[in-house]
Write a protein that holds these residues in place. Structure first.
Motif, PDB file in Angstrom:
ATOM      1  N   MET A   1       0.853  -1.187   0.000  1.00 53.94           N
ATOM      2  CA  MET A   1       0.000   0.000   0.000  1.00 53.94           C
ATOM      3  C   MET A   1       0.894   1.244   0.000  1.00 53.94           C
ATOM      4  O   MET A   1       1.592   1.506   0.965  1.00 53.94           O
ATOM      5  CB  MET A   1      -0.912   0.006   1.240  1.00 53.94           C
ATOM      6  CG  MET A   1      -1.872   1.188   1.268  1.00 53.94           C
ATOM      7  SD  MET A   1      -2.971   1.156   2.706  1.00 53.94           S
ATOM      8  CE  MET A   1      -4.039  -0.215   2.253  1.00 53.94           C
ATOM      9  N   PRO A   2       0.898   2.027  -1.120  1.00 59.09           N
ATOM     10  CA  PRO A   2       1.731   3.234  -1.183  1.00 59.09           C
ATOM     11  C   PRO A   2       1.310   4.238  -0.115  1.00 59.09           C
ATOM     12  O   PRO A   2       0.146   4.285   0.292  1.00 59.09           O
ATOM     13  CB  PRO A   2       1.483   3.769  -2.591  1.00 59.09           C
ATOM     14  CG  PRO A   2       0.908   2.621  -3.346  1.00 59.09           C
ATOM     15  CD  PRO A   2       0.147   1.805  -2.362  1.00 59.09           C
ATOM     16  N   SER A   3       2.256   5.061   0.286  1.00 54.51           N
ATOM     17  CA  SER A   3       1.940   6.040   1.322  1.00 54.51           C
ATOM     18  C   SER A   3       2.927   7.192   1.292  1.00 54.51           C
ATOM     19  O   SER A   3       3.974   7.126   0.650  1.00 54.51           O
ATOM     20  CB  SER A   3       1.950   5.382   2.701  1.00 54.51           C
ATOM     21  OG  SER A   3       3.265   4.958   3.032  1.00 54.51           O
ATOM     22  N   THR A   4       2.541   8.252   1.990  1.00 59.85           N
ATOM     23  CA  THR A   4       3.412   9.384   2.290  1.00 59.85           C
ATOM     24  C   THR A   4       3.446   9.480   3.813  1.00 59.85           C
ATOM     25  O   THR A   4       2.769   8.710   4.505  1.00 59.85           O
ATOM     26  CB  THR A   4       2.851  10.682   1.680  1.00 59.85           C
ATOM     27  OG1 THR A   4       1.635  11.015   2.370  1.00 59.85           O
ATOM     28  CG2 THR A   4       2.549  10.524   0.202  1.00 59.85           C
ATOM     29  N   PRO A   5       4.186  10.389   4.378  1.00 61.32           N
ATOM     30  CA  PRO A   5       4.188  10.491   5.846  1.00 61.32           C
ATOM     31  C   PRO A   5       2.801  10.642   6.455  1.00 61.32           C
ATOM     32  O   PRO A   5       2.559  10.181   7.575  1.00 61.32           O
ATOM     33  CB  PRO A   5       5.055  11.728   6.101  1.00 61.32           C
ATOM     34  CG  PRO A   5       6.004  11.743   4.953  1.00 61.32           C
ATOM     35  CD  PRO A   5       5.217  11.266   3.769  1.00 61.32           C
ATOM     36  N   SER A   6       1.852  11.271   5.723  1.00 62.22           N
ATOM     37  CA  SER A   6       0.533  11.538   6.314  1.00 62.22           C
ATOM     38  C   SER A   6      -0.609  10.776   5.654  1.00 62.22           C
ATOM     39  O   SER A   6      -1.711  10.711   6.226  1.00 62.22           O
ATOM     40  CB  SER A   6       0.220  13.039   6.250  1.00 62.22           C
ATOM     41  OG  SER A   6       1.225  13.794   6.896  1.00 62.22           O
ATOM     42  N   TYR A   7      -0.395  10.205   4.474  1.00 58.48           N
ATOM     43  CA  TYR A   7      -1.504   9.612   3.727  1.00 58.48           C
ATOM     44  C   TYR A   7      -1.112   8.245   3.176  1.00 58.48           C
ATOM     45  O   TYR A   7       0.070   7.958   2.930  1.00 58.48           O
ATOM     46  CB  TYR A   7      -1.923  10.529   2.574  1.00 58.48           C
ATOM     47  CG  TYR A   7      -2.397  11.882   3.038  1.00 58.48           C
ATOM     48  CD1 TYR A   7      -3.734  12.105   3.336  1.00 58.48           C
ATOM     49  CD2 TYR A   7      -1.498  12.941   3.197  1.00 58.48           C
ATOM     50  CE1 TYR A   7      -4.171  13.354   3.775  1.00 58.48           C
ATOM     51  CE2 TYR A   7      -1.929  14.187   3.640  1.00 58.48           C
ATOM     52  CZ  TYR A   7      -3.266  14.384   3.927  1.00 58.48           C
ATOM     53  OH  TYR A   7      -3.698  15.613   4.368  1.00 58.48           O
ATOM     54  N   LEU A   8      -2.141   7.409   2.922  1.00 60.39           N
ATOM     55  CA  LEU A   8      -1.908   6.115   2.280  1.00 60.39           C
ATOM     56  C   LEU A   8      -3.089   5.799   1.373  1.00 60.39           C
ATOM     57  O   LEU A   8      -4.193   6.318   1.542  1.00 60.39           O
ATOM     58  CB  LEU A   8      -1.709   5.025   3.347  1.00 60.39           C
ATOM     59  CG  LEU A   8      -2.775   4.840   4.427  1.00 60.39           C
ATOM     60  CD1 LEU A   8      -3.937   3.996   3.955  1.00 60.39           C
ATOM     61  CD2 LEU A   8      -2.140   4.204   5.662  1.00 60.39           C
ATOM     62  N   TRP A   9      -2.852   4.921   0.388  1.00 64.00           N
ATOM     63  CA  TRP A   9      -3.896   4.577  -0.581  1.00 64.00           C
ATOM     64  C   TRP A   9      -3.636   3.187  -1.154  1.00 64.00           C
ATOM     65  O   TRP A   9      -2.547   2.628  -1.030  1.00 64.00           O
ATOM     66  CB  TRP A   9      -3.961   5.612  -1.691  1.00 64.00           C
ATOM     67  CG  TRP A   9      -2.696   5.763  -2.498  1.00 64.00           C
ATOM     68  CD1 TRP A   9      -2.385   5.141  -3.668  1.00 64.00           C
ATOM     69  CD2 TRP A   9      -1.580   6.589  -2.182  1.00 64.00           C
ATOM     70  NE1 TRP A   9      -1.151   5.529  -4.111  1.00 64.00           N
ATOM     71  CE2 TRP A   9      -0.624   6.424  -3.211  1.00 64.00           C
ATOM     72  CE3 TRP A   9      -1.278   7.460  -1.122  1.00 64.00           C
ATOM     73  CZ2 TRP A   9       0.601   7.085  -3.216  1.00 64.00           C
ATOM     74  CZ3 TRP A   9      -0.072   8.118  -1.124  1.00 64.00           C
ATOM     75  CH2 TRP A   9       0.861   7.940  -2.160  1.00 64.00           C
ATOM     76  N   GLU A  10      -4.661   2.644  -1.785  1.00 65.39           N
ATOM     77  CA  GLU A  10      -4.555   1.364  -2.461  1.00 65.39           C
ATOM     78  C   GLU A  10      -4.542   1.602  -3.962  1.00 65.39           C
ATOM     79  O   GLU A  10      -5.234   2.501  -4.472  1.00 65.39           O
ATOM     80  CB  GLU A  10      -5.717   0.451  -2.082  1.00 65.39           C
ATOM     81  CG  GLU A  10      -5.723   0.042  -0.617  1.00 65.39           C
ATOM     82  CD  GLU A  10      -6.824  -0.962  -0.310  1.00 65.39           C
ATOM     83  OE1 GLU A  10      -7.264  -1.652  -1.255  1.00 65.39           O
ATOM     84  OE2 GLU A  10      -7.244  -1.055   0.850  1.00 65.39           O
ATOM     85  N   LEU A  11      -3.804   0.782  -4.675  1.00 63.22           N
ATOM     86  CA  LEU A  11      -3.679   0.958  -6.122  1.00 63.22           C
ATOM     87  C   LEU A  11      -4.993   0.682  -6.839  1.00 63.22           C
ATOM     88  O   LEU A  11      -5.193   1.133  -7.970  1.00 63.22           O
ATOM     89  CB  LEU A  11      -2.574   0.048  -6.663  1.00 63.22           C
ATOM     90  CG  LEU A  11      -1.167   0.373  -6.157  1.00 63.22           C
ATOM     91  CD1 LEU A  11      -0.164  -0.626  -6.723  1.00 63.22           C
ATOM     92  CD2 LEU A  11      -0.761   1.791  -6.521  1.00 63.22           C
TER      93      LEU A  11
END
Length: 713
Positions: A1-11
């Motif tokens: 699951m990709p993410s940034t320091p504050s957010y995440l998402w599913e492809l």
């Protein structure tokens, strides 16, 4: 699951993708708030660094309700790549709205106006910041539902945007080919070398195509086989579009181009709104950048359109509904002129009903102060009888129903099924228009008949009052004749005065005899009223619309199955058999809808128009008759007043003659004493005449007040 320091998402949660990036639905790790994250692909990093940074810079400068908000710029992956964290619009894009079968023929009028208002406001904010978007299209206009349930549209995807003032130009090419200005299309799509530069008005071309697409559900420029299958003709259509036209279609392979100046009849917009759009679209869909409007004029004209209020008017002579777009500060006189243009009923002949009552409008009044109308409660216009009601203008839905092919192709079948469901929706909309027309025909007829019944009653009362007045004058004539004859024996009086009075009374007698035939038209009106009520009762129990809606619901369910299957590479045997059965059922349901429309709705509508035409002829005949009767009675009243003045003048002359005779008599001598009794007797008679005339005058005043109350004058 990709993410940034504050957010995440599913492809799997992809919202959209373009040439340089994909957009996903993401969540805040702490709050769970949904956002949209734009992740750039490798191709985007091949662009010059200043181009890569341009979108960040553009979004950082913008802050408007009709621009998708930029929340943050964060990094993801290894090596670190910048991603945009943006406002999430849960209702998709304008393109996804237009791809719904319900909007296959364009948006509803209310939704369309929201789109125009939002796009214009968003573009105005861009121009205030000196930004050209360069990729305006329905897919880059996101939709959000506001807290009051109203749509809010927002411009997004500023990957192609750049700073550009009105007098500046650029040479790089961006955009989506169906919405590209023809000069950019020639270079970007046809790959033809050219040295042209482009200005900010290229955005206006894209806006024009978008506005047309939203209004009609289809693109304005369509070569045979589609814009992406016939690129040379696509460029020819856009580049050679004649002034004043808004669309061009090639119906046959290598065939001529049909140039179009008006929005199609299948469009869901009213004639009032169409007329204003047809004044704007040709001037922004202009290939010659020297002739194309600038943004200042575009904003001025669209503001002029959006600031207008709507007055709903149903024209009974035409049997059509109209929406009158007018500024709130305009006068009623301007309103009636616009109505005259749309209905053919001259301002001086326009009479309105509102909620069952005659509605009086003053030409100097501002339209802001008129009663509020809606589609359910419009003004009903009556006027001079037309040659025949025009009725609702519509295209036979049967021509819009595509045929499903017997072979199984989930992608093709999905596309055709969508068009079938769109055609069913359109059939129901036309049905609703026809039923609404019938409803207002009956409602307006009912109000007119009731008003005429009241008018009949008033005319009968007027005639009774005039007859009473006339009989009083006849009694006065009899008394006046006796007194006049008595006076004539004693004085040398010109009998022409008395003859003139008799002539006036004879004229009144002749006028009354002209309207002596029966004024009783209530039996005819009562029969028409019973017919109207009967038709209204039939409409209340009619189930045609309900049966068509039931068919629509079933077609929607089948369409959802087609929508699921279109992503499958192949169907199993059982799935294929079910798919075939769904195709058969879809066709049968569409045929059922058409059958109900053609054999029930249309036939009843035609019968309603015919009955309305006949009923209006009867109503017009009665109106004419009552008008004549009223005219006769008004003439009688005027003649009676004239006769009354003649009688009074005659009495005055008698009195003056008597006084003159008495004054010339010397002091009574034996020689003149013989005449004294006769003079005294005449004086007594004259006093009696004056008393009688006072009594007559009182009766006349009483009758006059009755007639004035009945509006005879």
């Amino acid at each position: 699951m990709p993410s940034t320091p504050s957010y995440l998402w599913e492809l799997e949660d992809i919202l959209g993708q373009g040439a340089t990036a994909k957009v996903y639905k993401a969540r805040n790790k702490k709050s769970g708030e949904e956002v949209a994250v734009k992740v750039f692909n490798n191709a985007s990093y091949l662009r010059p660094f200043e181009v890569q940074m341009r979108e960040f810079e553009m979004l950082g400068k913008l802050n408007h309700i009709n621009i998708v908000k930029l929340f943050a710029v964060e990094e993801t992956g290894s090596p670190k790549q910048k991603v945009l964290i943006m406002e999430y619009c849960a209702s998709g894009s304008l393109l996804s709205v237009l791809e719904e079968p319900e909007n296959g023929f364009g948006l509803s009028e209310s939704e369309y106006l929201i789109v125009v208002q939002c796009v214009v406001a968003g573009m105005n904010h861009l121009r205030e910041n000196g930004i050209v978007h360069r990729d305006i299209k329905p897919g880059n206009i996101m939709r959000l539902i506001g807290k009051y349930g109203r749509s809010i549209y927002k411009l997004t995807d500023f990957g192609a945007a750049r700073q550009l003032q009105d007098d500046e130009t650029f040479v790089s090419v961006y955009g989506t080919e169906e919405y590209l200005h023809p000069h950019i299309y020639e270079r970007a799509v046809l790959k033809k070398p050219q040295q042209k530069v482009y200005g900010v008005t290229v955005d206006l071309w894209s806006i024009g195509v978008t506005f047309y697409h939203a209004a009609c559900g289809s693109l304005p420029f369509m070569p045979y086989g589609g814009p992406r299958n016939n690129k040379e003709i696509m460029h020819k259509i856009t580049a050679e579009k004649p002034p004043g036209t808004i669309a061009g279609v090639q119906q046959k392979e290598n065939g001529p181009i049909e140039w179009i100046c008006e929005l199609p009849v299948t469009c869901r917009l009213s004639e009032g709104l169409k007329a204003q759009l047809e004044a704007i679209l040709p001037n922004i869909l202009e290939a010659d950048q020297e002739k194309c409007w600038g943004f200042d004029q575009f904003f001025a004209e669209t503001k002029n359109m959006l600031e207008r209020m709507v007055i709903h008017v149903f024209s009974l002579p035409q049997a059509r509904m109209h929406k009158i777009y007018i500024h709130h500060y305009n006068s009623v006189a301007i309103f009636t002129e616009i109505v005259a243009k749309q209905t053919g009923v001259a301002p001086e002949r326009q009479t309105y009903f509102y909620e069952g009552h005659l509605y009086t409008i003053r030409p100097t009044l501002q339209v802001l102060h008129l009663s509020k109308t809606t589609e359910q409660y419009p003004f009903i216009l009556i006027g001079c009888e037309s040659e025949g009601p025009m009725g609702v203008t519509y295209k036979d839905p049967a021509f819009g129903f595509p045929r499903l092919l017997p072979s199984v192709d989930v992608s093709v079948d999905f596309s055709i099924a969508k068009n079938v469901v769109s055609a069913v929706y359109q059939t129901l909309r036309v049905t609703q228009l026809l039923l609404t027309c019938q409803e207002f025909l009956l409602r307006g007829s009912y109000w007119i008949i009731q008003n005429l019944k009241a008018e009949c009653h008033r005319i009968v009362e007027k005639k009774s009052a005039v007859m009473s007045h006339y009989n009083c004058m006849c009694n006065t004539e009899s008394r006046n004749t006796r007194l006049y004859n008595a006076a004539y024996k004693d004085f040398a009086i010109d009998k022409q005065d008395q003859g003139g009075c008799r002539k006036k009374l004879q004229l009144i007698r002749n006028t009354l005899s002209s309207c002596s035939h029966s004024l009783d038209k209530e039996s005819m009106l009562q029969f028409s009223l019973l017919e109207v009520k009967k038709d209204q009762d039939h409409m209340r129990v009619d189930t045609s619309m309900d049966r068509m809606k039931h068919c629509l619901q079933k077609t929607q369910l089948i369409f959802q199955q087609f929508k699921k299957r279109r992503h499958l590479s192949r169907l199993s045997y059982n799935e294929e058999q079910i798919h075939k059965l769904d195709k058969i059922n879809l066709v049968n349901l569409a045929k059922k809808v058409l059958t109900i429309f053609e054999e029930e709705i249309v036939q009843k509508y035609q019968a309603a128009l015919s009955g309305h035409s006949s009923r209006m002829r009867t109503i017009t005949e009665i109106q004419t008759h009552l008008g004549l009767m009223n005219g006769y009675l008004v003439a009688c009243v005027k003649d009676l007043h004239s006769y009354e003045e003649s009688v009074n003048n005659t009495v005055d002359k008698l009195a003056q003659r008597m006084q003159q005779t008495c004054l010339v008599q010397p002091n009574h001598s034996p020689a003149s004493s013989y005449h004294v009794p006769a003079e005294q007797a005449l004086t007594v008679r004259m006093h009696k005449l004056q008393d009688q005339m006072k009594s007559v005058s009182y009766e006349l005043e009483k009758n006059n007040s009755i007639i004035e109350r009945l509006n005879v004058s």
